[in-house]
Scaffold this active site. Structure first.
Site, short mmCIF file in Angstrom:
data_model
loop_
_atom_site.label_atom_id
_atom_site.label_comp_id
_atom_site.label_asym_id
_atom_site.label_seq_id
_atom_site.Cartn_x
_atom_site.Cartn_y
_atom_site.Cartn_z
CE LYS A 72 4.60 -7.81 -6.68
NZ LYS A 72 5.40 -6.64 -6.36
CB SER A 80 2.97 -4.03 -4.69
OG SER A 80 4.19 -4.54 -5.15
CB SER A 113 7.03 -3.91 -3.69
OG SER A 113 6.33 -2.61 -4.33
#
Length: 473
Positions: free
Chosen positions: A78, A153, A177
């Site tokens: 990420k 996210s 997330s």
């Protein structure tokens, strides 16, 4: 099967037996990225040259007989997690030019083993969002239906794993997330207990909730990665000193006799999709057939989790993001004076959702409002945690839907922040309480969209939820 479609376990076995090389797996992943990333937008940075070099080194380690469990296996990270020498933007323009000089601790552990970093995944800017539409580099599309969101996210990480662009990914979960996009994309996602994995090197959002965890294709793969990245870190004072268990040990054991709780507040929730509820109830029936004792339990303060979360996180956000000003970190805008430089750098570098949360958080922490908002939220947070502690005296784990609905359309909720916040209603309670929770794919709805079930366990009992999840595979 194409090499990019392998699980970690399959890749391990094939590499050790010489059936294929790390270079070949890496090339297969890179080929898939080239074919699909223009559509999915899961990667912001692709490390083609360095990944192939790392793969060659990994092949050498394997030939020497000095390989570790993750040697030679391509993984993604990420973009809100720091990677040495690799651009890390947090999906916000203010860090468009940021190249960290160090690895986050969890990434360092993997790279030292000879793991192959294939690229950085798109995400909601600094983790602010539940749909991956708040990235300043465009939304991530769901590989199962490109008209739908990938979830947020960590949508880029989920989409990359689901579309076989990498073998696994390392992501971050503050309020859901990892688990929510895992559910939307049909992969496995784990939020470990707060303090189980080091947070050093992740871009902080809500420091008292942030956790780092893997996204994988199977529960077994999840156990493999967790065994390698978990543990105490002198660079992160919030990590716990408890020894890291072998998460693979006993994962195949039967779960007969285990007690599973069904929290009624989750199933009575307004807005719970009928098909999601039906698919989750089938998993409950499966647990009964496996010999588990299933009983209804109550988490009465669950209904306050979203409210608590959206006071604590923006408050901590407003503090953490103060360092991003165009002076100490980040891209610098032109300004006629110092104040204007700050104002323009932040105005141009942050998307609307980030600005919204900074404003809310600054208000909640301001003189005259701190006691009424942040302090009160922390008090209620303790009640939520106590609910979990009380329930786990009666049952071994809880099962719920991961999300009240499957992936929704791109743009469908973008202009309604409150509706977007409710996308985390199932995943935020465990986050607020610091408990471990895993989302596993358990079926598809009538439109073919994945549905995930969430298994939540007591603090530092990841082995329990991994064993239950593996029995439901």
């Amino acid at each position: 099967m194409n090499l990019n479609e392998l699980t970690i376990k399959q890749a391990q076995e094939g590499l050790q037996k010489g059936k294929f090389s790390s270079v070949e797996i890496t090339q297969a992943c890179l080929k898939k990225i080239k074919e699909r990333n223009k559509v999915i937008n899961a990667f912001l940075t692709v490390c083609e040259e360095s990944a192939l070099e790392e793969a060659k080194i990994a092949d050498g380690l394997i030939k020497e007989g000095s390989a570790s469990p993750l040697t030679g296996i391509p993984f993604a990270v990420k973009d809100a997690i720091c990677t040495a020498g690799v651009r890390s933007t947090g999906s916000a323009k203010i860090l468009d030019n940021y190249i960290p000089p160090f690895d986050a601790t969890v990434i360092s552990k993997i790279r030292k083993q000879g793991g192959v970093l294939i690229g950085k995944n798109n995400c909601d800017a600094f983790g602010h969002g539940a749909s991956n539409e708040n990235s300043m580099y465009g939304p991530v599309r769901n590989p199962r239906d490109t008209s739908k969101v990938a979830g947020g996210s960590s949508g880029g990480s989920a989409a990359a794993v689901a579309d076989n662009m990498c073998i696994y990914s390392i992501a971050e979960d503050t309020g859901g997330s990892i688990r929510q996009p895992a559910s939307f994309c049909g992969v496995v996602g784990l939020r470990p207990s707060y303090g189980r994995n080091s947070r050093h090197g992740i871009m902080p959002m809500g420091s008292s909730l942030d956790t780092v965890g893997p996204m994988t294709k199977t529960v077994e793969d999840m156990a493999i990665v967790m065994r390698e990245i978990a543990g105490n870190d002198p660079l992160d004072a919030t990590t716990v000193p408890d020894a890291v268990p072998d998460y693979l040990d006993g994962i195949e054991e039967k779960i007969k006799g285990m007690k599973i709780g069904i929290p009624k507040e989750y199933y009575d929730l307004e807005g719970l999709d009928d098909e999601v509820k039906e698919i989750t109830e089938k998993q409950i029936d499966k647990l009964k057939k496996l010999g588990c004792e299933v009983e209804e339990v109550s988490l009465p303060h669950t209904k306050y989790s979203i409210a608590v979360y959206y006071i604590i996180v923006p408050s901590e956000d407003s503090s953490n993001l103060g360092r991003l000003d165009g002076i100490r970190y980040g891209a610098r805008a032109n300004g006629k004076d110092l104040y204007d430089l700050y104002a323009q750098s932040r105005a141009q570098g942050f998307p609307e959702e980030v600005k919204r949360r900074i404003l809310i958080g600054t208000y909640a922490l301001s003189a005259g409002y701190y006691d009424a908002y942040y302090k009160k939220a922390q008090t209620v947070r303790t009640l939520i945690k106590n609910d979990f502690d009380d329930v786990f005296k009666k049952v071994d784990a809880l099962i719920t839907p991961t999300s009240p609905f499957p992936a929704f359309g791109i743009g469908e909720k973008q202009n309604d922040p409150l509706a977007m916040y409710m996308a985390d209603v199932m995943v935020s309670p465990a986050a607020v309480a610091g408990m471990p929770a895993i989302s596993i794919p358990v079926g598809n709805n009538s439109k073919g969209l994945p549905v995930g079930a969430q298994i939540t366990g007591p603090r530092l009992k990841e082995k329990i939820i991994l064993k239950i999840a593996n029995n439901l595979k």
